[in-house]
Design an enzyme around this catalytic site. Sequence first.
Site, PDB file in Angstrom:
ATOM      1  N   CYS A 197       0.845  -1.197   0.000  1.00 50.19           N
ATOM      2  CA  CYS A 197       0.000   0.000   0.000  1.00 50.19           C
ATOM      3  C   CYS A 197       0.881   1.248   0.000  1.00 50.19           C
ATOM      4  CB  CYS A 197      -0.937   0.034   1.209  1.00 50.19           C
ATOM      5  SG  CYS A 197      -1.942   1.524   1.198  1.00 50.19           S
ATOM      6  N   GLY A 236      -6.588  -0.939 -13.844  1.00 49.47           N
ATOM      7  CA  GLY A 236      -7.291  -0.234 -14.921  1.00 49.47           C
ATOM      8  C   GLY A 236      -8.176  -1.078 -15.804  1.00 49.47           C
TER       9      GLY A 236
END
Lengths: 264, 321
Positions: B148, B262
């Site tokens: 992260c 994406g």
Amino acid sequence: MKLLNGEIISNERYSEYLYKMVIFSPYICREARPGQFVNIRCAPEGIYDPLLRRPFSIFDIEEKFNVFSILYSVKGRGTEFMSHLEKGDLIDFIGPLGNYIDLAGTKNNVLLIGGGIGIAPLYLLAKQAVVMKKNVFFAAGFKDKSYQKWEDDLIELKIDYTIYTEDGSIGSKGMICDYIRSNIKLFNGYDVYCCGPKEMLKTIQNIYTKSSNRVSVLLEEKMACGVGVCNGCVVKVKHVKGEFRYKRICKDGPTFDIREVIFD
Amino acid sequence: MTDKQNSLFVFIEENNNDINLSVNIGKIHLENPVIMCSGTFGYGEEYGQFYNTALLGAVTTKSYSLKPEKGNPPPRICETPAGLLNSIGLQNDGIDCFIKKHFPEAERRGIKLILSLFGSDMDEFSELAYKVSEIKDKIVAIELNLSCPNVKEGGIAFSSVPADIKKIVRSVKRILKIPVIAKLSPNQHNLIEAAVAAEKGGAEAISIINTVVGMSVDIETFKPRLANVTGGLSGPAIKPIALAKVYSLAKEKILPVIGMGGIFSVEDALEFLIAGASAVGIGTANFIKYDIGVTIIDGLREYLKRRKIHDINEIIGRLEV
């Protein structure tokens, strides 16, 4: 909530940047209540720029015609796209989202304080309050006369109201918060609902620090999912033992008790 | 036989025409290769209003830490060209709340869960694993969020070191004895090394890519558009980056790769599968196209039917270079 495609009935320009879009949707008319919003896709199918949907408060519902409307101000690429849509075009949206405001069991006197586009969710609330035979007062503040046409909508509700503009071009000249501060005693015993720019909301929070009125605030923030999964649209609120935590505007709100909100 | 009966017959035959969408990612078996990415799907409760979320290959939960995390201050998100920058900061209710409250709900809905875990040090990962023991047989796998970009302690800072990755994977695997997926970052330079480390630690697969570090500046206020200054970029803008990373890792055949970054359409998903991903993750698209999960599953089936391919596995890694 449902993922829907609604036909645009009209997309009327109220002033240079302000538009009212009327959308056909029996589902929203049936299901939506004041305080809720829709999340609108602002790009054609297959185009991902601008990427995110945009949240808009439900401004009005006309059940008779199965239409609801949103009031929006052209501020960026999403709203620019919307402003070019025409009657007969389809618009992709999801709704109704967020918690509604339940006026049942609340005080008979309602004060609505709206600043700029913040008047949008309050209009439907005013309409609902009128149906419930409540005594409604709408206090609205704007920079200039760009919301002049909206006054015609307000007049239709047959409620008492006052409008302040910073430049004095419509209504009285001055800030709406100053009007509230000077007349706070007039509104003793009113339930208050406010929506507008953060500075205005902070001032209202200060004005009502020591009063016993119930004051609710409708908040907005940049949103991604709109349904509570991404934690993108949070607001800082008071928690136990002087601590704070973040609540999601889309799922836990958009209406909050103004006294729990921490405006940084 | 009338025309009507005839067409009905054809319809049934077409549907029985077994097109296999199931995949094996190491020992992880999924009915189809469509996985919802961590932090973009909740537990199926919200999206369950749009479609039957039990139809998905799997759903990866948001990342859970031992204690509840407040997350980062707002603004947490910012739209960029065909992209979304976020710095949520792993806000979560803590693992205990997940096990007591959210897990039963997901189980009731029949969702195949991949549980994402996040620790700020080795001990936290181990403690999390012990807590998860009670539900371990009811979940598909554990995904370790080792990448992260939005937390200062832990996350990428400590877990991007290959030696640490190996240790973390090994300790979680040892405790839980269920498949472990390592989610890696495109921001680290040593992706192959990191994947080798995960493999040595006993990981079943690699998830790539997590978001790409990015930022945006407001030229009127001179302030960053995210309170955290930088954030993680997702959405169509990062798809080519993700695809290249998936391709470069999958061809090394270190571990099966779950490709993400994406993906907004069935065509995008197919690109990842052809480039070598054994399954695909759908993230940001969930915020815009609420029914994207089933749309992609249906689209994969349609594509295979059109190309007269009976098994999705026949296209995985078949990129012709």
